[in-house]
Design a protein around this motif. Structure first.
Motif, short mmCIF file in Angstrom:
data_model
loop_
_atom_site.label_atom_id
_atom_site.label_comp_id
_atom_site.label_asym_id
_atom_site.label_seq_id
_atom_site.Cartn_x
_atom_site.Cartn_y
_atom_site.Cartn_z
N LEU A 325 0.83 -1.21 0.00
CA LEU A 325 0.00 0.00 0.00
C LEU A 325 0.86 1.26 0.00
O LEU A 325 0.51 2.26 0.62
CB LEU A 325 -0.93 -0.01 1.22
CG LEU A 325 -1.89 -1.19 1.35
CD1 LEU A 325 -2.70 -1.08 2.62
CD2 LEU A 325 -2.81 -1.26 0.13
N TYR A 326 1.97 1.22 -0.72
CA TYR A 326 2.91 2.34 -0.67
C TYR A 326 2.32 3.69 -1.10
O TYR A 326 2.86 4.74 -0.72
CB TYR A 326 4.17 2.03 -1.46
CG TYR A 326 4.10 2.18 -2.97
CD1 TYR A 326 4.10 3.43 -3.57
CD2 TYR A 326 4.08 1.05 -3.79
CE1 TYR A 326 4.06 3.58 -4.95
CE2 TYR A 326 4.05 1.19 -5.17
CZ TYR A 326 4.03 2.45 -5.74
OH TYR A 326 4.00 2.58 -7.10
N PRO A 327 1.22 3.76 -1.89
CA PRO A 327 0.66 5.09 -2.18
C PRO A 327 0.27 5.87 -0.92
O PRO A 327 0.30 7.11 -0.94
CB PRO A 327 -0.57 4.76 -3.04
CG PRO A 327 -0.20 3.49 -3.74
CD PRO A 327 0.56 2.71 -2.70
N LEU A 328 -0.08 5.18 0.16
CA LEU A 328 -0.48 5.89 1.38
C LEU A 328 0.71 6.65 2.01
O LEU A 328 0.62 7.87 2.22
CB LEU A 328 -1.10 4.92 2.38
CG LEU A 328 -2.41 4.26 1.95
CD1 LEU A 328 -2.91 3.29 3.02
CD2 LEU A 328 -3.47 5.32 1.66
N PRO A 329 1.83 6.00 2.31
CA PRO A 329 2.97 6.78 2.80
C PRO A 329 3.52 7.76 1.77
O PRO A 329 4.08 8.80 2.13
CB PRO A 329 4.02 5.72 3.18
CG PRO A 329 3.59 4.46 2.52
CD PRO A 329 2.10 4.55 2.39
N LEU A 330 3.31 7.48 0.47
CA LEU A 330 3.78 8.40 -0.56
C LEU A 330 2.96 9.70 -0.54
O LEU A 330 3.52 10.80 -0.60
CB LEU A 330 3.68 7.73 -1.93
CG LEU A 330 4.31 8.47 -3.11
CD1 LEU A 330 5.81 8.65 -2.90
CD2 LEU A 330 4.05 7.69 -4.41
N VAL A 331 1.64 9.58 -0.44
CA VAL A 331 0.78 10.77 -0.34
C VAL A 331 1.10 11.55 0.94
O VAL A 331 1.16 12.79 0.93
CB VAL A 331 -0.71 10.37 -0.39
CG1 VAL A 331 -1.61 11.55 -0.01
CG2 VAL A 331 -1.07 9.87 -1.78
N PHE A 332 1.30 10.84 2.03
CA PHE A 332 1.66 11.50 3.29
C PHE A 332 2.97 12.27 3.13
O PHE A 332 3.08 13.41 3.60
CB PHE A 332 1.78 10.45 4.40
CG PHE A 332 2.13 11.03 5.74
CD1 PHE A 332 1.17 11.66 6.51
CD2 PHE A 332 3.43 10.94 6.23
CE1 PHE A 332 1.51 12.20 7.75
CE2 PHE A 332 3.77 11.48 7.45
CZ PHE A 332 2.80 12.11 8.21
N PHE A 333 3.94 11.67 2.46
CA PHE A 333 5.20 12.35 2.24
C PHE A 333 5.00 13.65 1.47
O PHE A 333 5.52 14.70 1.84
CB PHE A 333 6.17 11.45 1.48
CG PHE A 333 7.33 12.21 0.89
CD1 PHE A 333 8.38 12.61 1.69
CD2 PHE A 333 7.34 12.56 -0.45
CE1 PHE A 333 9.45 13.34 1.17
CE2 PHE A 333 8.40 13.29 -0.99
CZ PHE A 333 9.45 13.68 -0.18
N PHE A 334 4.26 13.59 0.37
CA PHE A 334 4.06 14.79 -0.45
C PHE A 334 3.34 15.88 0.34
O PHE A 334 3.66 17.07 0.20
CB PHE A 334 3.29 14.45 -1.72
CG PHE A 334 4.13 13.78 -2.77
CD1 PHE A 334 5.31 14.37 -3.23
CD2 PHE A 334 3.76 12.57 -3.33
CE1 PHE A 334 6.09 13.76 -4.20
CE2 PHE A 334 4.53 11.95 -4.30
CZ PHE A 334 5.71 12.55 -4.74
N ALA A 335 2.40 15.49 1.18
CA ALA A 335 1.67 16.48 1.98
C ALA A 335 2.60 17.16 2.98
O ALA A 335 2.61 18.40 3.12
CB ALA A 335 0.51 15.81 2.71
#
Length: 357
Positions: A325-335
């Motif tokens: 589910l790497y999109p979740l930590p990826l979106v958190f990173f961008f935010a």
């Protein structure tokens, strides 16, 4: 569509270019070292200090002294440190132009009596035998012209802590010299350095106002003719960064990550941008593509999942589901990174452990 697939595939190569191998201390070769002073800057660290101070009770090595610099804590930091046998220094009033950490480290170095200093963040702690492995480097792999830094292995326990995945990887990419580009710098959580080199590079006084004092200090060490040696901390040195909730994790990564990107080696920054963009693009193209191309991008997504597992397992106890589910930590990173960029652009300060920085 084929060119989009080729471009996304380049992200795999970029990831391995950023982190190919994480070297480690060799526990089996740990030998008696020269005397070492452990210096721990601590502000409101009553919860973290017991794990670190207890881990310093290594039967094979005893530090010459353990100094905890109490940086105006409002909790029982000083009491806990005293009870566990550390020498406690009450930090003087923070002078203008200094950060709390650099001021605390400088005072600890001024008090130290050994010829080697081991600076440690209070949220780190050694694995069995880890202190001996690190300290033994004083007389073997290291010499007076080298500084040594360990990337602590991130102990991840609560679900929200899994969101640190991308941040942890980028920290390893930027400072460790573990990839095919970029040289070793220093990690902020640990530093082993001889007194002579410390004084030659100006110590923490020379980087007094830097939030990323490790980056600035590594530049000063190299300018003084020294070198920086970095290794991974798996089985050696651990850390638990943000045990007190999502707000603490958000504040911790916000405070300096945009500054870290600005200070990165340009080659590392280019590969990191390429890698992050293709991680993101692959997720989007799975939704937009049709037929066989959707299957192709799904297979590429799986390759990124496997790559994340390969890159992250040596640096933290992340779960397989986090990679899937790497999109979740990826979106958190961008935010969070976007928030950090905005803070930097507007010259706004953030609050960390009750202090504006």
């Amino acid at each position: 569509m084929i060119w989009l697939f080729v471009l996304c595939s380049l992200g795999i190569l970029a990831g391995f270019g950023l982190l190919w191998r994480v070297p480690r201390c060799n526990l089996a070769k740990a030998q008696p070292s020269q005397p070492v002073t452990v210096i721990i800057p601590a502000r409101n660290e009553e919860q973290n200090l017991p794990a670190l101070l207890n881990s310093l009770r290594d039967p094979s090595i005893k530090p010459q002294e353990i100094i905890v610099v109490d940086d105006a804590s409002s909790d029982a930091t000083a009491l806990v440190a005293c009870r566990l046998g550390a020498q406690v220094i009450s930090s003087g009033e923070l002078p203008g132009g200094w950060t709390g950490k650099t001021w605390a480290c400088a005072q600890g170095a001024d008090t130290a009596t050994a010829d080697w200093f081991l600076f440690l963040d209070a949220d780190t702690f050694f694995a069995p035998g880890g202190l001996a492995a690190v300290a033994s480097l004083c007389g073997t792999e290291l010499n007076e012209a080298a500084a040594f830094s360990v990337l602590p292995y991130h102990i991840v326990r609560k679900p929200y802590e899994q969101l640190s995945l991308v941040f942890n990887l980028l920290m390893a990419f930027g400072a460790g010299g573990f990839g095919l580009v970029g040289g070793g710098r220093l990690f902020g959580q640990s530093l082993l350095i001889g007194r002579e080199l410390y004084e030659q590079c100006g110590g923490h006084s020379a980087v007094r106002g830097s939030i990323l004092e490790n980056v600035a200090l590594s530049s000063n060490i190299k300018a003084a003719g020294g070198r920086c040696v970095c290794v991974g901390g798996s089985g050696i040195l651990n850390m638990r960064m943000f045990p007190n909730g999502l707000a603490q994790l958000r504040e911790g990564w916000t405070k300096a990550f945009a500054d870290g990107a600005a200070a990165s080696d340009q080659r590392v920054l280019f590969l990191a941008v390429l890698w992050l963009s293709q991680l993101s693009a692959t997720c989007i193209l799975i939704a937009l593509a049709h037929g066989g191309w959707r299957v192709s991008f799904a297979l590429l997504y799986l390759c990124f999942v496997l790559q994340l597992a390969r890159l992250a397992r040596p640096i933290g106890s992340y779960r397989l589901l986090t990679f899937v589910l790497y999109p979740l930590p990826l979106v958190f990173f961008f935010a969070i990174f976007g928030q950090s960029l905005l803070r930097r652009a507007l010259n706004r300060k953030v609050t960390w452990r009750g202090r504006r920085i």
